[in-house]
Design an enzyme around this catalytic site. Structure first.
Site, PDB file in Angstrom:
ATOM      1  N   GLU A  59      10.188   0.509  -6.582  1.00  0.00           N
ATOM      2  CA  GLU A  59      11.099   0.288  -5.461  1.00  0.00           C
ATOM      3  C   GLU A  59      12.007  -0.889  -5.780  1.00  0.00           C
ATOM      4  O   GLU A  59      11.633  -1.791  -6.538  1.00  0.00           O
ATOM      5  CB  GLU A  59      10.266  -0.001  -4.197  1.00  0.00           C
ATOM      6  CG  GLU A  59      11.104  -0.258  -2.965  1.00  0.00           C
ATOM      7  CD  GLU A  59      10.293  -0.219  -1.672  1.00  0.00           C
ATOM      8  OE1 GLU A  59       9.051  -0.219  -1.724  1.00  0.00           O
ATOM      9  OE2 GLU A  59      10.937  -0.195  -0.601  1.00  0.00           O
ATOM     10  N   ASN A 206      10.996   8.438   4.046  1.00  0.00           N
ATOM     11  CA  ASN A 206       9.806   7.668   3.709  1.00  0.00           C
ATOM     12  C   ASN A 206       9.315   6.961   4.973  1.00  0.00           C
ATOM     13  O   ASN A 206      10.108   6.324   5.673  1.00  0.00           O
ATOM     14  CB  ASN A 206      10.149   6.605   2.652  1.00  0.00           C
ATOM     15  CG  ASN A 206       9.035   5.572   2.463  1.00  0.00           C
ATOM     16  OD1 ASN A 206       8.020   5.861   1.836  1.00  0.00           O
ATOM     17  ND2 ASN A 206       9.220   4.379   3.031  1.00  0.00           N
ATOM     18  N   GLU A 207       8.053   7.078   5.236  1.00  0.00           N
ATOM     19  CA  GLU A 207       7.454   6.411   6.406  1.00  0.00           C
ATOM     20  C   GLU A 207       8.383   6.533   7.615  1.00  0.00           C
ATOM     21  O   GLU A 207       8.789   5.535   8.227  1.00  0.00           O
ATOM     22  CB  GLU A 207       7.130   4.940   6.094  1.00  0.00           C
ATOM     23  CG  GLU A 207       6.072   4.811   5.018  1.00  0.00           C
ATOM     24  CD  GLU A 207       5.436   3.415   4.883  1.00  0.00           C
ATOM     25  OE1 GLU A 207       5.933   2.465   5.498  1.00  0.00           O
ATOM     26  OE2 GLU A 207       4.442   3.309   4.153  1.00  0.00           O
ATOM     27  N   TYR A 274      -2.913   2.114   2.148  1.00  0.00           N
ATOM     28  CA  TYR A 274      -3.172   0.841   1.463  1.00  0.00           C
ATOM     29  C   TYR A 274      -4.534   0.314   1.880  1.00  0.00           C
ATOM     30  O   TYR A 274      -4.951   0.487   3.025  1.00  0.00           O
ATOM     31  CB  TYR A 274      -2.097  -0.184   1.824  1.00  0.00           C
ATOM     32  CG  TYR A 274      -0.775   0.084   1.135  1.00  0.00           C
ATOM     33  CD1 TYR A 274      -0.571  -0.311  -0.179  1.00  0.00           C
ATOM     34  CD2 TYR A 274       0.254   0.738   1.802  1.00  0.00           C
ATOM     35  CE1 TYR A 274       0.638  -0.067  -0.817  1.00  0.00           C
ATOM     36  CE2 TYR A 274       1.467   0.991   1.167  1.00  0.00           C
ATOM     37  CZ  TYR A 274       1.654   0.578  -0.146  1.00  0.00           C
ATOM     38  OH  TYR A 274       2.835   0.832  -0.771  1.00  0.00           O
ATOM     39  N   GLU A 325       1.703   6.521  -1.716  1.00  0.00           N
ATOM     40  CA  GLU A 325       1.551   5.085  -1.967  1.00  0.00           C
ATOM     41  C   GLU A 325       0.105   4.739  -1.682  1.00  0.00           C
ATOM     42  O   GLU A 325      -0.412   5.052  -0.609  1.00  0.00           O
ATOM     43  CB  GLU A 325       2.461   4.262  -1.038  1.00  0.00           C
ATOM     44  CG  GLU A 325       3.937   4.496  -1.287  1.00  0.00           C
ATOM     45  CD  GLU A 325       4.845   3.671  -0.366  1.00  0.00           C
ATOM     46  OE1 GLU A 325       4.404   2.625   0.145  1.00  0.00           O
ATOM     47  OE2 GLU A 325       5.997   4.095  -0.173  1.00  0.00           O
ATOM     48  N   GLN A 376       2.633  -0.785  -6.803  1.00  0.00           N
ATOM     49  CA  GLN A 376       3.752  -0.191  -7.513  1.00  0.00           C
ATOM     50  C   GLN A 376       3.594  -0.487  -8.998  1.00  0.00           C
ATOM     51  O   GLN A 376       2.718  -1.239  -9.377  1.00  0.00           O
ATOM     52  CB  GLN A 376       5.055  -0.739  -6.983  1.00  0.00           C
ATOM     53  CG  GLN A 376       5.259  -0.458  -5.501  1.00  0.00           C
ATOM     54  CD  GLN A 376       6.669  -0.813  -4.987  1.00  0.00           C
ATOM     55  OE1 GLN A 376       7.565  -1.189  -5.723  1.00  0.00           O
ATOM     56  NE2 GLN A 376       6.826  -0.723  -3.673  1.00  0.00           N
TER      57      GLN A 376
HETATM   58  O1  AHR Z   1       5.134  -0.533  -1.196  1.00  0.00           O
HETATM   59  C1  AHR Z   1       5.687  -1.445  -0.295  1.00  0.00           C
HETATM   60  C2  AHR Z   1       6.077  -0.781   1.027  1.00  0.00           C
HETATM   61  O2  AHR Z   1       4.944  -0.286   1.667  1.00  0.00           O
HETATM   62  C3  AHR Z   1       6.986   0.422   0.908  1.00  0.00           C
HETATM   63  O3  AHR Z   1       8.313   0.066   0.846  1.00  0.00           O
HETATM   64  C4  AHR Z   1       6.716   1.166   2.172  1.00  0.00           C
HETATM   65  O4  AHR Z   1       6.855   2.549   2.029  1.00  0.00           O
HETATM   66  C5  AHR Z   1       5.313   0.747   2.542  1.00  0.00           C
HETATM   67  O5  AHR Z   1       5.272   0.243   3.825  1.00  0.00           O
END
Ligand code: AHR
Length: 519
Positions: A59, A206-207, A274, A325, A376
């Site tokens: 990103e 995205n999101e 996450y 992610e 990432q």
């Molecule tokens: O990976 C960092 C961020 O986490 C990304 O931009 C987003 O998609 C997520 O909230």
């Protein structure tokens, strides 16, 4: 609007709740070393370990792209046409099956035309999501495709839905994929690529529940349909469209999305998960480390349950579940961000164990997943490589890099079922896969206080003497730094084959991959 930070805190809280709900107190007390028995059912196949389970994400954030992968052709840092040479070489060695770009939150504020044509003439925009730095757009579509070509990675674009139009996305696809003769394809040729890029994977937003538009599922579903109808297979490239799926295991979002889509089904639906960390990456406490490990139970549960949601709408057409992610998101010190870039996070032995828990899950759930992208690739969150800031020449392989390298032998093999005697939430984690010639087993000991002797019984094949590699450090905050880049690296491990059994010693906090020829 849900910021990434508040979402991270949410996941951290979920992890803590999961820990308190699932973990008997005795798990945190010292336990005796012991023998663990594992049965590998080579006769019970799950599915192919798609190389895409080891996918990546970059990103325009901190020093991931600028200064991490892209230093520019005139940089003092050794580079290949602008790409950081050492980073490219490390990633080539690892193998990158698929690479997602340009975000993340950044994607829904990105306009692709800003990143084509002569670099000096590209507009300068403020990156509203990641620190309001001025983005000069010197890394755009051609530079991204160039990186994918260097890495032999399949490109995966994330399109802008939150602040754009179906027409803008449609044009980007035509620009990339139409062979020649249209104004857009001729513009691509004039910008250096007569050959179409033939990009298959396109994320539609995205999101969209958060930084990508703050929508409700039915609002996003309506928009998805508007966008998807104009996303065409230009030049015969069959598109794989990915709809923006849930945050974690949010079935309210997934069902609302699927109900709203009706028969306009995407090829894939993404999920982001996450595993929050309560501490800074190099000063974790044992309890917080265990909480983070235990959150992987929730990751596995989310994969199983989200697959079930998608399957309930499937009616003969499979929708790929994409963990777009994933990874650990620790508490990040501001001083590190100021020095090295936003969301710059060190990877430790703990992070490598977390990566191993995740990658083992993907093998075990191989029939339910299409792709998984670690967040990432460089310098941001659970990265595989770290550089000492955008101007620094150092580039180190993190513990997470080495964890990924230990999973490489699984790629393209068939995952098989494993039965383990240890069903405790922070117990031994195992996955296995096979080809005609060899069996690959990865074992992760997440305990910081227990060394294990593991006895693997193979059902259905006979093992021959093989090889094993171990990644281990009893100190969970141990990491690879610019001064000590090789503190935590894989080393050979002796394994013993005895009849149908393979015996391995797994010290506390270790990740082992054994490759065993089979007959
Ligand atoms: O990976 C960092 C961020 O986490 C990304 O931009 C987003 O998609 C997520 O909230």
């Amino acid at each position: 609007m849900i910021s990434p930070l508040s979402r991270r805190q949410f996941v951290t809280t979920s992890a803590a709740l999961a820990a308190s709900a699932f973990v008997p107190r005795r798990l945190f007390a010292a336990a005796p070393s012991g023998i663990q028995r594992v049965v590998i059912r080579t006769d019970s196949e799950i599915g192919t370990v798609r190389p895409e389970f080891h996918g990546h994400f970059i990103e325009h954030l901190g020093s991931c792209v600028y200064g991490g992968l892209w230093v520019g052709k005139d940089s003092h840092i050794p580079n290949l046409n602008g790409y950081r040479k050492q980073a490219v070489e490390c990633l080539q060695e690892l193998g990158v099956p698929v690479l997602r770009w340009p975000g993340g939150c950044f994607a829904d504020d990105y306009h692709w035309r800003d990143g084509i044509g002569p670099a000096a003439k590209r507009p300068k925009r403020v990156n509203i999501h990641w620190g309001e730095y001025v983005e000069d757009n010197s890394f755009g579509t051609h530079e991204f495709i160039g990186l994918c070509r260097l890495l032999n990675a399949e490109p995966y674009f994330a399109g802008n839905v939150g602040s754009s139009t179906p027409h803008e996305l449609r044009d980007w696809i035509e620009y990339c994929n139409y062979p020649s003769g249209s104004t857009l394809s001729d513009e691509r040729a004039a910008n250096g690529s007569a050959e179409p890029f033939r990009v298959r994977y396109w994320g539609v937003g995205n999101e969209s529940w958060g930084c990508g538009g703050n929508m409700r599922p039915e609002e996003y579903a309506r928009l998805y349909r508007d966008f998807a109808v104009y996303c065409r297979n230009f030049g015969g490239t069959d598109l794989f469209l990915v709809a923006s799926g849930p945050s974690g295991n949010d079935s309210h979002w997934s069902r609302g999305l699927m109900d709203g889509l009706g028969w306009d089904r995407p090829q894939g639906v993404s999920m982001h998960y996450y595993s929050g960390g309560a501490d800074r990456s190099t000063t974790f406490t044992a309890d917080h480390m265990n909480e983070q490990f235990i959150s992987y139970l929730k990751v596995e549960e989310a994969i199983v349950q989200q697959r079930a949601v998608l399957d309930s709408y499937q009616k003969g057409k499979e929708i790929g579940l994409i963990l777009d992610e994933w990874g650990v998101w620790d508490d990040i010190p501001e001083e590190d961000e100021r020095r090295y870039g936003k969301l710059w996070q060190q990877s430790t032995m703990r992070s490598a164990i977390a990566a191993g828990l995740g990658l083992n899950i993907f093998n075990r759930q191989a029939d339910k997943l299409h792709m998984c992208n670690i967040a990432q690739m460089v310098n941001v969150l659970q990265s595989l490589l770290l550089t000492d800031g955008p101007e620094g020449e150092h580039c180190v392989r993190t513990t997470t890099y080495h964890a990924f390298s230990l999973f490489k032998p699984h790629r393209t093999k068939t995952a098989v079922r494993v039965e383990s005697g240890d069903s405790s939430p922070s117990g031994l984690s195992v996955s296995a896969s096979k080809s005609d010639k060899e069996l690959v087993v990865t074992l992760v000991n997440p305990r910081h206080d227990v060394d294990l002797q593991v006895e693997c019984t193979l059902k259905g094949v006979n093992p021959n003497p093989g090889t094993a590699q171990i990644l281990h450090d009893a100190e969970w905050n141990a990491c690879n730094t610019f001064d000590h880049p090789d503190r935590v690296v894989p080393k050979p491990l002796t394994l013993r084959v005895d009849g149908s059994q393979v015996h391995l010693d797994l010290p506390r906090l270790s990740l082992v991959t054994a490759v065993v020829p089979i007959g």
